[in-house]
Design a protein around this motif. Structure first.
Motif, PDB file in Angstrom:
ATOM      1  N   ILE A 101    -115.347  -9.580   7.933  1.00 55.56           N
ATOM      2  CA  ILE A 101    -116.424 -10.562   7.878  1.00 55.56           C
ATOM      3  C   ILE A 101    -116.643 -11.132   9.274  1.00 55.56           C
ATOM      4  CG2 ILE A 101    -117.101 -12.821   6.977  1.00 55.56           C
ATOM      5  CD1 ILE A 101    -117.274 -10.566   4.932  1.00 55.56           C
ATOM      6  N   LYS A 102    -117.909 -11.180   9.694  1.00 54.31           N
ATOM      7  CA  LYS A 102    -118.248 -11.728  11.008  1.00 54.31           C
ATOM      8  C   LYS A 102    -118.713 -13.178  10.944  1.00 54.31           C
ATOM      9  CE  LYS A 102    -119.728  -7.305  13.032  1.00 54.31           C
ATOM     10  NZ  LYS A 102    -120.838  -6.600  13.723  1.00 54.31           N
ATOM     11  N   CYS A 103    -119.217 -13.597   9.789  1.00 51.83           N
ATOM     12  CA  CYS A 103    -119.734 -14.961   9.671  1.00 51.83           C
ATOM     13  C   CYS A 103    -119.503 -15.493   8.266  1.00 51.83           C
ATOM     14  CB  CYS A 103    -121.235 -15.000  10.010  1.00 51.83           C
ATOM     15  SG  CYS A 103    -121.977 -16.645   9.862  1.00 51.83           S
ATOM     16  N   VAL A 104    -118.978 -16.710   8.190  1.00 52.16           N
ATOM     17  CA  VAL A 104    -118.796 -17.407   6.919  1.00 52.16           C
ATOM     18  C   VAL A 104    -119.881 -18.468   6.810  1.00 52.16           C
ATOM     19  CG1 VAL A 104    -117.302 -18.932   5.592  1.00 52.16           C
ATOM     20  CG2 VAL A 104    -116.325 -16.987   6.820  1.00 52.16           C
ATOM     21  N   VAL A 105    -120.633 -18.418   5.707  1.00 49.54           N
ATOM     22  CA  VAL A 105    -121.721 -19.365   5.463  1.00 49.54           C
ATOM     23  C   VAL A 105    -121.251 -20.361   4.399  1.00 49.54           C
ATOM     24  CG1 VAL A 105    -124.115 -19.630   4.742  1.00 49.54           C
ATOM     25  CG2 VAL A 105    -123.415 -17.581   6.016  1.00 49.54           C
ATOM     26  N   VAL A 149    -110.087  -9.544   4.858  1.00 47.49           N
ATOM     27  CA  VAL A 149    -111.407  -9.486   5.497  1.00 47.49           C
ATOM     28  C   VAL A 149    -111.612 -10.616   6.491  1.00 47.49           C
ATOM     29  CG1 VAL A 149    -112.610  -8.230   3.684  1.00 47.49           C
ATOM     30  CG2 VAL A 149    -112.437 -10.731   3.550  1.00 47.49           C
ATOM     31  N   PHE A 150    -110.778 -11.643   6.419  1.00 46.61           N
ATOM     32  CA  PHE A 150    -110.861 -12.760   7.361  1.00 46.61           C
ATOM     33  C   PHE A 150    -109.704 -12.741   8.359  1.00 46.61           C
ATOM     34  CE2 PHE A 150    -112.765 -14.298   3.357  1.00 46.61           C
ATOM     35  CZ  PHE A 150    -114.048 -14.558   3.807  1.00 46.61           C
ATOM     36  N   THR A 151    -108.992 -11.627   8.424  1.00 44.56           N
ATOM     37  CA  THR A 151    -107.803 -11.550   9.271  1.00 44.56           C
ATOM     38  C   THR A 151    -107.909 -10.368  10.205  1.00 44.56           C
ATOM     39  OG1 THR A 151    -106.533 -12.432   7.391  1.00 44.56           O
ATOM     40  CG2 THR A 151    -105.282 -11.576   9.268  1.00 44.56           C
ATOM     41  N   PRO A 152    -108.521 -10.542  11.382  1.00 37.80           N
ATOM     42  CA  PRO A 152    -108.596  -9.441  12.343  1.00 37.80           C
ATOM     43  C   PRO A 152    -107.206  -9.036  12.810  1.00 37.80           C
ATOM     44  CG  PRO A 152    -109.273 -11.504  13.362  1.00 37.80           C
ATOM     45  CD  PRO A 152    -109.110 -11.785  11.907  1.00 37.80           C
ATOM     46  N   ARG A 153    -107.077  -7.765  13.127  1.00 34.24           N
ATOM     47  CA  ARG A 153    -105.776  -7.262  13.557  1.00 34.24           C
ATOM     48  C   ARG A 153    -105.321  -7.940  14.836  1.00 34.24           C
ATOM     49  NH1 ARG A 153    -104.294  -1.110  15.403  1.00 34.24           N
ATOM     50  NH2 ARG A 153    -102.033  -1.348  15.358  1.00 34.24           N
ATOM     51  N   PHE A 154    -106.258  -8.144  15.762  1.00 29.43           N
ATOM     52  CA  PHE A 154    -105.960  -8.818  17.017  1.00 29.43           C
ATOM     53  C   PHE A 154    -106.927  -9.983  17.196  1.00 29.43           C
ATOM     54  CE2 PHE A 154    -104.884  -4.296  18.185  1.00 29.43           C
ATOM     55  CZ  PHE A 154    -103.509  -4.479  18.199  1.00 29.43           C
TER      56      PHE A 154
END
Length: 347
Positions: A11-15, A141-146
């Motif tokens: 996910i790139k943006c949370v609304v 989906v809200f946890t990027p690897r880095f």
């Protein structure tokens, strides 16, 4: 209704909705609203991870913004849509304003009707009940690897973009004349180990301007950096309003007679800056100077047509296929110079 997250990319943006979601209470009905427990921490965690945030709320805009100010959260939210339009329209407007795919958005709302209305119009949007807020930081989906430097600075980069857009609206000349006022510098360099986390992030996040849609892991990119048969290039952009961060990636497989551009991608954030062909033209010059042919792999889909146009504009023609991939080739007879308003540095 909570849409399943198993099949989704990052996910790139949370609304966020506001009433009974970001805060407890209804702003225009209750004497006082209070911030929901744990919400401020979730907002800060998402921001630190480089996930953008916005608002879609049926509310009085000025009153809602003042309330966000009182909670100290106003600056976290980009392109807020506060008014009386359907939530589906607000979500679409946010995606367009931020120039990201609508399938990279998540909506948090306490009302099932609102979630279902958005899901009906935009089934690609991840819709979550406000009751799920506390577990958001744990969801994949809200946890990027880095978390890279560019990640941590992503919101400030978008705020810089808003300043640029405001300056352009006030500018009286042509678009090219305005770009000349930005003092833009485009930097191309061979990727170093320090660049690889951002390179993986670019590969995973960028799908509209990705020539093949292939994503590469940190380990795969690290192997390319060490390989004498490959060249991994990263591109960055900056101007008088600040840095855009690392915005481009090119992966070249170097054969004795043919170089193959395995991957070319550019961040959607720079689409309007007239720099989309700079990295490609640089690779074309390198191939010409090395005395080799240059081919490019391209996987056509409904998301990356702009990248195909970029190749065609640079003189690439289809010469064959390899599985699902189209093989494009340039005769390297005409390579465009960078725009006059742009300084290019290589190293």
């Amino acid at each position: 209704m909570t849409t399943s997250v198993e099949r989704r990319g990052p996910i790139k943006c949370v609304v966020w909705d506001l009433d009974n979601t970001l805060w407890d209470g209804v702003l225009l009905e209750d004497e006082k609203v209070t911030l929901r427990p744990g919400v401020a921490e979730v907002v800060r965690v998402l921001d630190e991870r480089g996930i953008l945030q916005s608002i879609a709320s049926r509310n009085h805009s000025e009153a809602a913004i003042e309330q966000l100010d009182r909670f100290g959260l106003r600056d976290y939210f980009l392109a807020p849509q506060i008014g009386w339009n359907p939530k589906s329209e607000s979500v679409a407007a946010i995606a367009e304003s931020l120039n990201i795919g609508i399938d990279t958005l998540a909506l948090i709302d306490d009302q099932s009707f609102e979630r279902e209305e958005v899901a009906f119009s935009h089934p690609e949007v991840l819709c979550l009940d406000a009751r799920d807020v506390a577990r958001i930081p744990e969801m994949p989906v809200f946890t990027p690897r880095f978390v890279t430097e560019d990640s941590r600075n992503r919101r400030s980069m978008y705020l810089g973009s808003e300043l640029r857009d405001a300056a352009q609206r006030e500018f009286g000349g042509t678009s090219e004349d305005f770009l000349a006022t930005l003092d833009m510098t485009f930097v191309i360099s061979a990727a170093a180990e320090a660049d690889l986390r951002r390179a993986e992030e670019l590969s995973v996040r960028t799908n509209q301007l990705n020539s093949t849609g292939i994503t590469y892991s940190y380990e795969e990119l690290s192997a390319f950096v060490r390989s004498p048969d490959h060249l991994l290039l990263v591109a960055g952009l900056e101007d008088r309003f600040g840095s855009y961060g690392k915005i481009g990636l090119g992966l070249v497989e170097r054969g004795a007679e043919i170089w193959t551009l395995k991957l070319l991608l550019m961040s959607c954030r720079v689409m309007s800056r007239g720099v989309g062909t700079v990295l490609l033209n640089h690779i074309m010059r390198m191939a010409r100077d090395a005395g080799v042919r240059l081919q490019a792999e391209f996987l056509p889909n409904d998301r990356n047509r702009v990248m195909f146009v970029t190749y065609r504009f640079a003189g690439f023609q289809e010469v064959g296929t390899r599985g699902e991939l189209q093989i494009l080739e340039s005769d390297l007879g005409h390579i465009q110079d960078p725009p006059a308003y742009l300084t290019v540095r290589t190293g």
